[in-house]
Motif scaffolding. Sequence first.
Motif: not given
Length: 145
Positions: A13-18, A81-94
Amino acid sequence: RAQLVRNLVDTEMDELYIVLTSQQTDNLLNEVQATSEDFIKSMGGMTVTMTGKLTKLFGFNIIECEIGNTVSFPEAAPLTLDGSGYRRVPFWAKSGMQMGWWQRSNTSIDKRPDLQMAVQVWAGTTVAATRTQEGKCGQILCAEV
């Protein structure tokens, strides 16, 4: 998606975003699993526009944004970026986010006598968003290839 389900988000039911960068989108489209019809059907489908832009995958609406671009986002780019160089990919429910408007829109159209009466157009808005429920948002650490 599993993290959202564990935190009792109704993913039907919720809209999800990334938010994905163009490189991450290309990497996904080059993955055998992500392009397998059986896998896609079992995970909620995939939507690609006529121009080849990925807009929905596994129930998430995809927002393509170059969040690590130091020219467009000079202050925020290092935070992606985190301390190891990985990209932080945000996601959320509306339902777990709230957007607040301070100023919906402000516009100005003026003539510039110093530039042979050229027309100057300006428009702006002030808005911010924040999470309201921690369990309805998160991040994925991603190695961009």
